[in-house]
Structure formats: structure tokens, C-alpha cells
Scaffold this motif. Structure first.
Motif, short mmCIF file in Angstrom:
data_model
loop_
_atom_site.label_atom_id
_atom_site.label_comp_id
_atom_site.label_asym_id
_atom_site.label_seq_id
_atom_site.Cartn_x
_atom_site.Cartn_y
_atom_site.Cartn_z
N LEU A 240 -6.78 -8.95 6.93
CA LEU A 240 -7.21 -7.60 7.35
C LEU A 240 -8.56 -7.25 6.74
CD1 LEU A 240 -3.85 -5.59 7.17
CD2 LEU A 240 -5.07 -6.36 9.22
N LYS A 241 -8.77 -7.59 5.48
CA LYS A 241 -10.05 -7.28 4.84
C LYS A 241 -11.19 -8.08 5.46
CE LYS A 241 -8.47 -5.43 0.48
NZ LYS A 241 -8.50 -5.51 -0.98
N LYS A 242 -10.93 -9.35 5.79
CA LYS A 242 -11.96 -10.15 6.46
C LYS A 242 -12.30 -9.56 7.82
CE LYS A 242 -11.07 -14.72 4.50
NZ LYS A 242 -10.57 -16.07 4.81
N TYR A 243 -11.32 -8.92 8.45
CA TYR A 243 -11.55 -8.30 9.76
C TYR A 243 -12.24 -6.94 9.61
CZ TYR A 243 -10.81 -7.52 14.70
OH TYR A 243 -11.01 -7.32 16.04
N GLY A 244 -12.34 -6.45 8.40
CA GLY A 244 -13.05 -5.19 8.16
C GLY A 244 -12.15 -3.98 8.04
N LEU A 245 -10.86 -4.20 7.89
CA LEU A 245 -9.93 -3.08 7.72
C LEU A 245 -9.60 -2.90 6.25
CD1 LEU A 245 -7.50 -3.76 10.69
CD2 LEU A 245 -9.20 -1.95 10.52
N GLU A 246 -9.85 -1.72 5.74
CA GLU A 246 -9.61 -1.43 4.33
C GLU A 246 -8.40 -0.52 4.13
OE1 GLU A 246 -11.19 -2.76 1.71
OE2 GLU A 246 -12.46 -3.95 3.05
N ASN A 247 -8.02 0.23 5.16
CA ASN A 247 -6.89 1.16 5.08
C ASN A 247 -5.94 0.90 6.24
OD1 ASN A 247 -7.71 2.93 2.80
ND2 ASN A 247 -9.46 3.30 4.14
N ALA A 248 -4.70 0.59 5.91
CA ALA A 248 -3.70 0.33 6.95
C ALA A 248 -2.31 0.37 6.36
CB ALA A 248 -3.95 -1.03 7.59
N LYS A 249 -1.37 0.83 7.18
CA LYS A 249 0.04 0.72 6.83
C LYS A 249 0.59 -0.43 7.65
CE LYS A 249 0.91 5.51 5.65
NZ LYS A 249 1.69 6.72 5.92
N VAL A 250 1.19 -1.39 6.96
CA VAL A 250 1.68 -2.60 7.61
C VAL A 250 3.18 -2.73 7.38
CG1 VAL A 250 1.50 -5.11 7.69
CG2 VAL A 250 -0.54 -3.73 7.21
N LYS A 251 3.91 -2.98 8.45
CA LYS A 251 5.34 -3.29 8.37
C LYS A 251 5.48 -4.71 8.88
CE LYS A 251 9.93 -2.33 8.68
NZ LYS A 251 10.54 -3.41 7.98
N ALA A 252 5.91 -5.61 8.02
CA ALA A 252 6.03 -7.02 8.40
C ALA A 252 7.48 -7.48 8.24
CB ALA A 252 5.11 -7.87 7.54
N THR A 253 7.99 -8.13 9.27
CA THR A 253 9.32 -8.71 9.23
C THR A 253 9.17 -10.21 9.42
OG1 THR A 253 10.22 -6.69 10.20
CG2 THR A 253 11.64 -8.63 10.21
N LYS B 186 -2.47 3.53 11.16
CA LYS B 186 -3.49 4.11 10.29
C LYS B 186 -2.93 4.34 8.89
CE LYS B 186 -6.18 6.49 13.79
NZ LYS B 186 -6.74 7.76 14.23
N GLY B 187 -3.78 4.10 7.92
CA GLY B 187 -3.44 4.36 6.53
C GLY B 187 -4.61 5.02 5.83
N SER B 188 -4.38 5.47 4.60
CA SER B 188 -5.46 6.13 3.87
C SER B 188 -5.53 5.69 2.41
CB SER B 188 -5.31 7.65 3.94
OG SER B 188 -4.05 8.02 3.41
N ASN B 189 -4.60 4.87 1.97
CA ASN B 189 -4.55 4.44 0.57
C ASN B 189 -4.67 2.93 0.44
OD1 ASN B 189 -4.15 7.07 -0.38
ND2 ASN B 189 -1.95 6.92 -0.06
N GLY B 190 -5.66 2.35 1.07
CA GLY B 190 -5.79 0.90 1.04
C GLY B 190 -4.82 0.26 2.02
N ILE B 191 -4.53 -0.99 1.79
CA ILE B 191 -3.59 -1.71 2.65
C ILE B 191 -2.22 -1.67 2.00
CG2 ILE B 191 -3.02 -3.95 3.66
CD1 ILE B 191 -6.07 -4.46 3.78
N GLU B 192 -1.30 -0.96 2.64
CA GLU B 192 0.06 -0.81 2.14
C GLU B 192 0.98 -1.68 3.00
OE1 GLU B 192 1.10 3.46 1.42
OE2 GLU B 192 -0.84 3.74 2.40
N ILE B 193 1.71 -2.58 2.36
CA ILE B 193 2.56 -3.51 3.11
C ILE B 193 4.02 -3.29 2.75
CG2 ILE B 193 3.09 -5.93 3.55
CD1 ILE B 193 0.17 -6.57 2.85
N ASP B 194 4.83 -3.11 3.79
CA ASP B 194 6.28 -3.05 3.66
C ASP B 194 6.80 -4.36 4.26
OD1 ASP B 194 8.98 -2.46 3.55
OD2 ASP B 194 8.93 -1.06 5.23
N LEU B 195 7.24 -5.27 3.40
CA LEU B 195 7.63 -6.61 3.83
C LEU B 195 9.14 -6.79 3.77
CD1 LEU B 195 6.97 -9.59 4.57
CD2 LEU B 195 6.75 -10.00 2.10
N GLU B 196 9.70 -7.27 4.88
CA GLU B 196 11.10 -7.69 4.94
C GLU B 196 11.11 -9.19 5.15
OE1 GLU B 196 13.90 -5.92 7.68
OE2 GLU B 196 12.92 -3.99 7.44
#
Length: 97
Positions: free
Chosen positions: A52-65, A23-33
Motif C-alpha cells: 500500500l505504501k509503495k502504491y502511495g496510500l498512507e491512510n487506510a482501514k484494511v480487513k484481510a481474511t 478510507k482511514g485517517s490513522n495510518g494503515i490499520e489492518i484487521d487480520l483474520e
């Protein structure tokens, strides 16, 4: 659509990407490694955000490796993690891809 639980999709194998979403509250925040972040980081983040936006998610915290995944793999992993997080894996929305 709303994130109900933290979820993970993907592996840390070569040519794949592991994505964790919560869950996030400030849009889609991505931490990319990624070892190729300087060259492809913007594109990877763009693919994740658009999917994520096409899927309908506007707020999320994402950690991507990232381990060298192609765009099609990034989209598929992002869709899988979004479905798991929203508990809608029994109703796949493949039009997002």
C-alpha cells in the motif's frame, strides 16, 4: 493517492486472501483474520503495508481474511484492491509488485 471508495479483492478459497479497504485517517490499520496468524501474521501485515505504501496510500482501514495465501498472492490482491479503491484500475502500476 487517496481512497475514493470501499473496495474488495480476492476470495475466501484455499490459498487466497480477501482484502477489503476503506478510507482511514490513522495510518494503515489492518484487521487480520487467519488460521496461521500466530506464525505468519506479522509477515502478512508487512506485505500489505509495504504494498500500500509503495502504491502511495498512507491512510487506510484494511480487513484481510487469509486462507493460506503466499506473499505474491497477497501483493497482487493488495494492488488490485488499492486500484479499485482509488479508481485507477485502468492505469495499473505493476512496479509496485
Amino acid at each position: 493517492m487517496e481512497i475514493k471508495t470501499t473496495a474488495v479483492a480476492g476470495t475466501l478459497e484455499s490459498s487466497d486472501i480477501q482484502i477489503m479497504i476503506s478510507k482511514g485517517s490513522n495510518g494503515i490499520e489492518i484487521d487480520l483474520e487467519s488460521e496461521v496468524k500466530k506464525a505468519y501474521g506479522d509477515q502478512i501485515e508487512k506485505v500489505i503495508t509495504e504494498t500500500l505504501k509503495k502504491y502511495g496510500l498512507e491512510n487506510a482501514k484494511v480487513k484481510a481474511t487469509d486462507k493460506g495465501a503466499l506473499d505474491c498472492v497477497i501483493k497482487a490482491r493488495t494492488l488490485a484492491v488499492a486500484q479499485r479503491a482509488t479508481e485507477t484500475q485502468d492505469k495499473p502500476d505493476l512496479e509496485v509488485l
